[in-house]
Design a protein around this motif. Structure first.
Motif, PDB file in Angstrom:
ATOM      1  N   GLU A  44       7.207  43.934   4.882  1.00  0.00           N
ATOM      2  CA  GLU A  44       5.986  44.385   5.533  1.00  0.00           C
ATOM      3  C   GLU A  44       5.801  45.869   5.217  1.00  0.00           C
ATOM      4  O   GLU A  44       6.709  46.668   5.417  1.00  0.00           O
ATOM      5  N   ARG A  48       0.951  46.891   7.401  1.00  0.00           N
ATOM      6  CA  ARG A  48       1.307  45.592   7.965  1.00  0.00           C
ATOM      7  C   ARG A  48       0.925  44.436   7.051  1.00  0.00           C
ATOM      8  O   ARG A  48       0.726  43.313   7.511  1.00  0.00           O
ATOM      9  N   LEU A  50       2.018  41.806   4.040  1.00  0.00           N
ATOM     10  CA  LEU A  50       3.259  41.184   3.604  1.00  0.00           C
ATOM     11  C   LEU A  50       3.298  41.084   2.086  1.00  0.00           C
ATOM     12  O   LEU A  50       2.297  40.770   1.444  1.00  0.00           O
TER      13      LEU A  50
END
Length: 163
Positions: A44, A48, A50
């Motif tokens: 992450e 935020r 991925l």
């Protein structure tokens, strides 16, 4: 005995995963019934989002014992997961052996065998032997031995070598 060794391996994996949770890693576990068949690990970032990082695949024998854990790393250039290492577990009587091998791009196999650990049940405990493979002489070299490890109470971690 096999259940105890497998439980110890799974417990150690859970501990490592929980410690890594503070490092910006996110886990997605794949299950078939009560068996974990895979796990994808994402990093992450500060926004935020991925990003692909690692993938684990698990295989089991007919008795439900884990016999293989394969780790793959994300290759950004190729846009896919590439093999990295495999842990292969064999069970013979009271002995469980775990072999660690790296992926060899040239042979496209896990042929770069590096380490193995042998657990043997003994009355009231377990013997533990760790080996490194010396490819120069083609032999396993004992690096750590622990006899009669207790299976209850404040038992040290099996991987702990006193350093």
């Amino acid at each position: 005995m096999k259940t105890i060794v497998l439980s110890a391996i799974i417990a150690m994996t859970s501990i490592v995963n929980s410690l890594a949770a503070n490092n910006g890693l996110v886990y997605n576990t794949q299950m078939e019934g009560n068996r974990m068949t895979g796990k994808t690990v994402y990093k992450e970032d500060a926004a935020r989002l991925l990003h692909h990082y690692l993938q684990y695949n698990y295989a089991y024998d007919e008795q439900g014992h884990m016999v293989r854990k394969e780790a793959l790393r994300w290759d950004e250039a190729k846009g896919n997961y590439r093999p990295h290492y495999a842990l292969t577990t064999t069970y013979e009587g009271d002995t469980t052996t775990v072999v660690y091998a790296l992926w060899d791009e040239r042979t496209e196999s896990y042929s770069r065998i590096r380490q193995k650990t042998v657990y043997t049940a003994v009355p009231g405990g377990m013997d533990y032997r760790a080996y490194n493979y010396d490819s120069r002489c083609g032999e396993w070299m004992l690096t750590l031995a622990a006899n009669d490890l207790a299976l209850a109470g404040d038992t040290p971690l099996l991987a702990q070598n006193g350093k």
